[in-house]
Write a protein that holds these residues in place. Structure first.
Motif, short mmCIF file in Angstrom:
data_model
loop_
_atom_site.label_atom_id
_atom_site.label_comp_id
_atom_site.label_asym_id
_atom_site.label_seq_id
_atom_site.Cartn_x
_atom_site.Cartn_y
_atom_site.Cartn_z
N GLU A 1 0.86 -1.18 0.00
CA GLU A 1 0.00 0.00 0.00
C GLU A 1 0.90 1.24 0.00
O GLU A 1 1.76 1.37 0.85
CB GLU A 1 -0.93 0.01 1.23
N ARG A 2 0.70 2.13 -0.95
CA ARG A 2 1.55 3.29 -1.09
C ARG A 2 1.25 4.32 0.00
O ARG A 2 0.09 4.64 0.27
CB ARG A 2 1.34 3.92 -2.47
N THR A 3 2.29 4.84 0.64
CA THR A 3 2.12 5.90 1.63
C THR A 3 2.06 7.26 0.91
O THR A 3 2.51 7.40 -0.23
CB THR A 3 3.30 5.93 2.62
N PRO A 4 1.50 8.29 1.58
CA PRO A 4 1.47 9.61 0.95
C PRO A 4 2.86 10.11 0.56
O PRO A 4 3.01 10.74 -0.50
CB PRO A 4 0.84 10.49 2.04
N LEU A 5 3.86 9.85 1.38
CA LEU A 5 5.21 10.33 1.07
C LEU A 5 5.79 9.60 -0.14
O LEU A 5 6.51 10.19 -0.96
CB LEU A 5 6.13 10.14 2.28
N GLU A 6 5.46 8.32 -0.29
CA GLU A 6 5.89 7.60 -1.48
C GLU A 6 5.25 8.19 -2.73
O GLU A 6 5.85 8.23 -3.81
CB GLU A 6 5.56 6.11 -1.34
N GLY A 7 4.01 8.66 -2.58
CA GLY A 7 3.36 9.34 -3.69
C GLY A 7 4.10 10.61 -4.08
O GLY A 7 4.23 10.94 -5.27
N VAL A 8 4.63 11.34 -3.10
CA VAL A 8 5.42 12.54 -3.38
C VAL A 8 6.70 12.15 -4.12
O VAL A 8 7.12 12.83 -5.07
CB VAL A 8 5.75 13.28 -2.07
N PHE A 9 7.33 11.05 -3.68
CA PHE A 9 8.55 10.60 -4.35
C PHE A 9 8.26 10.26 -5.81
O PHE A 9 9.05 10.60 -6.70
CB PHE A 9 9.15 9.39 -3.64
N LEU A 10 7.15 9.59 -6.07
CA LEU A 10 6.81 9.23 -7.45
C LEU A 10 6.55 10.48 -8.29
O LEU A 10 6.88 10.50 -9.49
CB LEU A 10 5.59 8.31 -7.46
N LYS A 11 6.00 11.51 -7.68
CA LYS A 11 5.82 12.78 -8.39
C LYS A 11 7.18 13.35 -8.78
O LYS A 11 7.38 13.82 -9.91
CB LYS A 11 5.05 13.77 -7.51
N ALA A 12 8.14 13.28 -7.86
CA ALA A 12 9.50 13.76 -8.15
C ALA A 12 10.15 12.90 -9.22
O ALA A 12 10.87 13.41 -10.09
CB ALA A 12 10.33 13.73 -6.87
#
Length: 312
Positions: free
Chosen positions: A288-299
């Motif tokens: 399950e993706r965490t919100p911070l991992e979502g930020v990393f994927l945006k980067a």
């Protein structure tokens, strides 16, 4: 002796002694680093060899080097120690009930060298208080770290189906292999595919994700594996060896992107489009993706766009 019994006999000190002996190239240096006497170091390594029933190190006046069995065991010993360190760090960070925000990422060398520096800078801009933990290495090792939870995602080439069980793959971009040499290499006067048989070649080992692609390319040109080859995934070694010798380095473009751009290495004009393959994001299928991992994927996606990677 069964594997279960042997695994209970192998201790952390055994793995630490072997890993440091390899890292320092000598028992003396490793013993000093670990705060042991050299006889104690030797006894510990002898115990490990007796438990495994195999010789792990060859000793000489020049130092120590791994046997074939030693190479295999040292690889998994390093992984085990890394996972232990990760667990201890996580416990430390939970003191007081607050887990420090972090993202743990594994990357193949081509990604670590070419893409991740830009991703890390973009991630720092988006999440300046977060910790980014990066690990690089061969495909099999990174998938093992992913399965164990030591990293939450891996960025690299698509691996063999047998290795990818339980792992999802989402393509990010495509990348090909290049053949690179030092400026002034003799073959630059009149580059030819036959150069791969005349000069030493730094070649991807059988465990490398690009090996099947390179083999397919060679076969398409009626070539076999280079007779003079050094098989390694070590970018640190290959960069120095390609710069200081007449070796030809066959490697993913991302690994040498910076060296090609600034002229430290030169790409041979071979059509290697047949080696083009997908580079993507690998996750555990149950993750399950965490919100911070979502930020990393945006980067990650921002960096891919900024660097002009082929996303077709």
């Amino acid at each position: 002796m069964g594997n279960l019994k042997r695994s209970r006999q192998v201790k952390i000190r055994h793995m630490q002694c072997l890993s440091e002996a390899v890292a320092h190239g000598s028992l003396k240096g490793a013993a000093e680093y670990l705060g042991l006497t050299q006889p104690a170091m030797s006894r510990t390594l002898k115990e490990l060899e007796e438990i495994l029933g195999a010789t792990l190190l060859r000793r000489s006046r020049a130092g120590v080097e791994l046997t074939e069995a030693g190479e295999i065991f040292a690889h998994f010993a390093r992984m085990s120690l890394a996972a232990l360190d990760h667990g201890l760090d996580s416990v430390d960070r939970t003191q007081g009930g607050l887990l420090r925000q972090e993202v743990t990422v594994g990357a193949l060398p081509s990604v670590a060298a070419g893409l991740l520096p830009r991703v890390a800078e973009e991630f720092r801009r988006l999440a300046p208080e977060a910790v980014l933990r990066l690990s690089d290495g061969p495909h099999g090792m990174l998938i093992d770290l992913l399965r164990s939870g030591a990293v939450s995602m891996v960025i690299g080439r698509l691996g063999d189906p047998a290795v990818m069980q339980g792992v999802s793959f989402t393509q990010l971009y495509t990348e090909e292999v290049v053949s690179a040499v030092r400026p002034g290499h003799p073959c630059l006067a009149a580059p030819s595919l036959s150069d791969l048989t005349r000069w030493p070649v730094i070649f991807p080992p059988s465990t490398a994700a690009i090996r099947p692609l390179v083999e397919r390319w060679l076969i398409s040109h009626g070539l076999s594996e280079p007779p003079q080859r050094i098989e390694t995934v070590s970018g640190a070694f290959a960069r120095v060896h390609a710069r200081d010798t007449d070796a030809i380095w066959m490697i993913s473009r991302g690994v040498v992107r910076n060296e090609l751009a600034d002229g430290r290495l030169v790409e041979l004009p071979f059509d290697m489009s047949l080696t083009k393959g997908p580079v993507g994001l690998m996750l555990r299928q149950d993750a399950e993706r965490t919100p911070l991992e979502g930020v990393f994927l945006k980067a990650l996606h921002a960096a891919i766009g900024a660097l002009g990677y082929d996303v077709s």
